[in-house]
Design a protein around this motif. Structure first.
Motif, PDB file in Angstrom:
ATOM      1  N   LEU A 371       0.843  -1.200   0.000  1.00  0.00           N
ATOM      2  CA  LEU A 371       0.000   0.000   0.000  1.00  0.00           C
ATOM      3  C   LEU A 371       0.878   1.251   0.000  1.00  0.00           C
ATOM      4  O   LEU A 371       0.675   2.168  -0.791  1.00  0.00           O
ATOM      5  N   ASN A 372       1.867   1.251   0.881  1.00  0.00           N
ATOM      6  CA  ASN A 372       2.735   2.426   0.990  1.00  0.00           C
ATOM      7  C   ASN A 372       3.442   2.714  -0.337  1.00  0.00           C
ATOM      8  O   ASN A 372       3.454   3.846  -0.804  1.00  0.00           O
ATOM      9  N   LYS A 373       4.002   1.678  -0.949  1.00  0.00           N
ATOM     10  CA  LYS A 373       4.755   1.857  -2.202  1.00  0.00           C
ATOM     11  C   LYS A 373       3.880   2.327  -3.353  1.00  0.00           C
ATOM     12  O   LYS A 373       4.380   2.852  -4.351  1.00  0.00           O
ATOM     13  N   THR A 374       2.587   2.038  -3.244  1.00  0.00           N
ATOM     14  CA  THR A 374       1.711   2.460  -4.337  1.00  0.00           C
ATOM     15  C   THR A 374       0.941   3.722  -3.940  1.00  0.00           C
ATOM     16  O   THR A 374      -0.052   4.076  -4.577  1.00  0.00           O
ATOM     17  N   GLY A 375       1.412   4.363  -2.870  1.00  0.00           N
ATOM     18  CA  GLY A 375       0.905   5.693  -2.539  1.00  0.00           C
ATOM     19  C   GLY A 375      -0.338   5.723  -1.680  1.00  0.00           C
ATOM     20  O   GLY A 375      -1.037   6.726  -1.626  1.00  0.00           O
ATOM     21  N   ILE A 376      -0.628   4.610  -1.014  1.00  0.00           N
ATOM     22  CA  ILE A 376      -1.857   4.554  -0.212  1.00  0.00           C
ATOM     23  C   ILE A 376      -1.525   4.654   1.275  1.00  0.00           C
ATOM     24  O   ILE A 376      -0.657   3.947   1.771  1.00  0.00           O
ATOM     25  N   THR A 377      -2.225   5.518   1.970  1.00  0.00           N
ATOM     26  CA  THR A 377      -2.109   5.607   3.427  1.00  0.00           C
ATOM     27  C   THR A 377      -3.417   5.128   4.029  1.00  0.00           C
ATOM     28  O   THR A 377      -4.483   5.625   3.667  1.00  0.00           O
ATOM     29  N   LEU A 378      -3.325   4.156   4.929  1.00  0.00           N
ATOM     30  CA  LEU A 378      -4.554   3.736   5.610  1.00  0.00           C
ATOM     31  C   LEU A 378      -4.905   4.794   6.656  1.00  0.00           C
ATOM     32  O   LEU A 378      -4.013   5.257   7.383  1.00  0.00           O
TER      33      LEU A 378
HETATM   34  C1  LIG Z   1       5.205   5.320   3.458  1.00  0.00           C
HETATM   35  O1  LIG Z   1       6.021   5.156   4.579  1.00  0.00           O
HETATM   36  C2  LIG Z   1       6.930   6.213   4.835  1.00  0.00           C
HETATM   37  C3  LIG Z   1       7.806   5.824   5.984  1.00  0.00           C
HETATM   38  O2  LIG Z   1       7.055   5.480   7.106  1.00  0.00           O
HETATM   39  C4  LIG Z   1       6.159   7.483   5.088  1.00  0.00           C
HETATM   40  O3  LIG Z   1       7.032   8.571   5.302  1.00  0.00           O
HETATM   41  C5  LIG Z   1       5.277   7.756   3.892  1.00  0.00           C
HETATM   42  O4  LIG Z   1       4.467   8.879   4.127  1.00  0.00           O
HETATM   43  C6  LIG Z   1       4.389   6.560   3.592  1.00  0.00           C
HETATM   44  N1  LIG Z   1       3.636   6.796   2.389  1.00  0.00           N
HETATM   45  C7  LIG Z   1       2.339   6.654   2.340  1.00  0.00           C
HETATM   46  C8  LIG Z   1       1.702   6.934   1.016  1.00  0.00           C
HETATM   47  O5  LIG Z   1       1.667   6.312   3.287  1.00  0.00           O
END
Ligand SMILES: *[C@@H]1O[C@H](CO)[C@@H](O)[C@H](O)[C@H]1NC(C)=O
Length: 512
Positions: A371-378
């Motif tokens: 999710l994080n790598k594809t730009g998603i924040t829960l």
């Molecule tokens: C992904 O994780 C990094 C490190 O915790 C954080 O800074 C970043 O905002 C996150 N990206 C998303 C899209 O949640």
């Protein structure tokens, strides 16, 4: 490695990026430049940016996204990722041959529906042309999957006759003639069979053939009789299916070369196009072996196989797929919250295995990382979502996992602990041909469902040991029957929402 030489579009990305930066305009230059030269510069910059992006994508690719067009006509346009192109191609050619008949049947179903509309029995649409078109696409799907099969060409020709009878019979009949010609070229005795079939007045279930279809059969028969008399079948390249000639094996990906074919004013417009990929489906993968303790995958696979064998002894005479379901249900799948009584179910794994503890952390991290790598924040971090993890063992006795999605989960990952060469891939289904919101459990047998053509090219991921692949939980996927001597062991995981209704929303709505 051979694959490198098959990638003519692959360019070194560093020099390209450098030229891109170097050719950025300085302020003084820009002030002097005329509008025309500016436009030319912009076009050049766009072109270079496009090339740089393509080169970057190629550089990020670890070399296992093979160039399937090198592998022969039946799989030359397959979407796959494999480390062993020839074995994967051989596997897919067999799969495609098994899949092709489904599309003949699907086309026949489209015809039946179109006929009911034409006859006014089904009042959903008086004009059956949509069903006709749907049927034609399914026939093309069959021919695309098994282009060398006389039988498929022959069956396709028969359904094409029926489809032609729905509208504009004369115009459509020629396509059926071309298909019969191709079938007879591949297998000459088909000529007699075709003539006999065209003579029939009743179809299989002794229901009468419509007058319209009789008319098409007559048209087709008149032409085919001539071949019998002259003793030669004309060589026909069915031009309604140009992709089945050389064109289906796209040799390279060429971007942005069309503009010169247009008049100048049109070329400018075409050149100005901005490209957007709408409705993306992202699949991420990495191999974990070099990053985890030596023997990690082997030990986990051994544990899973041993348990599965013990478990199987309790159920003799059971279908391998039912056994897989039972093995799933037996496991304590909430791996990061195991209780004492959970541990007792499988102490070698849940209590004693250091590898399992690592696996649990890796899978949780991968599901969130996807999710994080594809730009998603829960919204609440990972609160409200829990890990579900289980082992899936396929001993090679035909076990499979039918088409499915994971309702209620946001992301899904699979780690392959043991594989049987480039066989039994996980297939990801093109959502355009297999909508995520659909009840796939209604399809019980392996060939009860196939995605609708022309969206029938699955993404085949042929895993190697240690591969970790992640995807959105709404993406329809399946594992075809595993008939091998080698056991296949995968650890699958979901990030499952505790009561969340919007698990699929994150990637469905959030990706752009
Ligand atoms: C992904 O994780 C990094 C490190 O915790 C954080 O800074 C970043 O905002 C996150 N990206 C998303 C899209 O949640």
């Amino acid at each position: 490695m051979v694959l490198q030489t098959l990638r003519p579009w692959r360019r070194p990305w560093k020099p390209l990026l450098l030229t891109w930066f170097a050719s950025s305009l300085s302020a003084s230059e820009a002030a002097e430049a005329t509008r025309a030269t500016l436009e030319a510069r912009v076009a050049t910059l766009r072109e270079e940016l496009r090339a740089a992006e393509a080169a970057l994508a190629a550089a990020e690719d670890d070399g296992t996204s093979a160039a399937p067009w090198a592998a022969g006509p039946a799989v030359c346009n397959a979407r796959m990722r494999t480390a062993d192109l020839s074995a994967a191609a051989e596997y897919l050619e067999k799969q495609h041959a098994l899949r092709a008949p489904f599309y003949i049947k699907a086309a026949r179903r489209s015809f039946q529906k179109g006929l009911k509309q034409a006859q006014g029995i089904d009042k959903s649409n008086r004009d059956p042309f949509i069903k006709q078109h749907e049927g034609q696409l399914q026939l093309l799907g069959a021919l695309d999957l098994a282009p060398g099969s006389a039988e498929i060409w022959f069956e396709a020709a028969k359904v094409a006759v029926a489809l032609a009878s729905l509208t504009d019979a004369e115009g459509q009949a020629q396509h059926a003639v071309d298909m019969f010609a191709h079938a007879c070229t591949l297998d000459p005795p088909k000529l007699k069979e075709a003539l006999a079939w065209l003579d029939k007045k009743e179809s299989g279930k002794s229901s009468k053939i419509t007058q319209e279809e009789q008319f098409v059969r007559k048209l087709v028969r008149e032409q085919i009789e001539e071949w019998g008399e002259s003793g030669s079948v004309p060589v026909r390249h069915p031009d309604f299916l140009s992709t089945l000639k050389d064109g289906i094996c796209f040799p390279t990906r060429e971007y942005g070369k069309m503009a010169s074919a247009h008049p100048k004013d049109v070329a400018k417009i075409v050149d100005g196009f901005q490209v957007r990929n709408a409705f993306p489906t992202k699949i991420l993968s990495v191999n974990v072996r070099s990053r985890l303790p030596e023997g990690f995958t082997t030990r986990l696979a051994d544990l899973a196989v041993r348990k599965y064998e013990q478990f199987g002894k309790k159920y003799t005479d059971i279908d391998p797929n039912d056994l897989n379901d039972k093995f799933f249900s037996f496991q304590a799948t909430h791996a990061d919250r195991l209780s004492r009584s959970d541990e007792k179910k499988w102490p070698e794994m849940y209590r004693d295995s250091e590898d399992f503890k690592i696996l649990t952390r890796v899978m949780k991290g991968a599901l969130l990382g996807f999710l994080n790598k594809t730009g998603i924040t829960l919204p609440q971090g990972d609160q409200g979502y829990g890990l579900v993890l289980w082992a899936a063992v396929y001993p090679g006795n035909g076990g499979r996992h039918g088409y499915h999605v994971h309702q209620g989960s946001a992301s899904s990952c699979v780690l392959y602990a043991r594989v049987a060469g480039a066989s039994t891939p996980i297939s990801f289904i093109d959502p355009r041909g297999a909508p995520p919101v659909n009840d796939y459990e209604q399809y019980e047998k392996e060939r009860d469902f196939e995605p609708q053509a022309p969206f029938h090219h699955n993404e085949y991921f042929f895993p190697t040991e240690g591969d970790l692949v992640c995807f959105p939980s709404w993406l329809v996927h399946n594992v075809p029957s595993h008939w091998e001597t080698e056991t296949r062991v995968a650890f699958a995981a979901n990030l499952q929402g505790d009561g969340a209704w919007d698990s699929w929303f994150h990637t469905a709505v959030g990706w752009s």
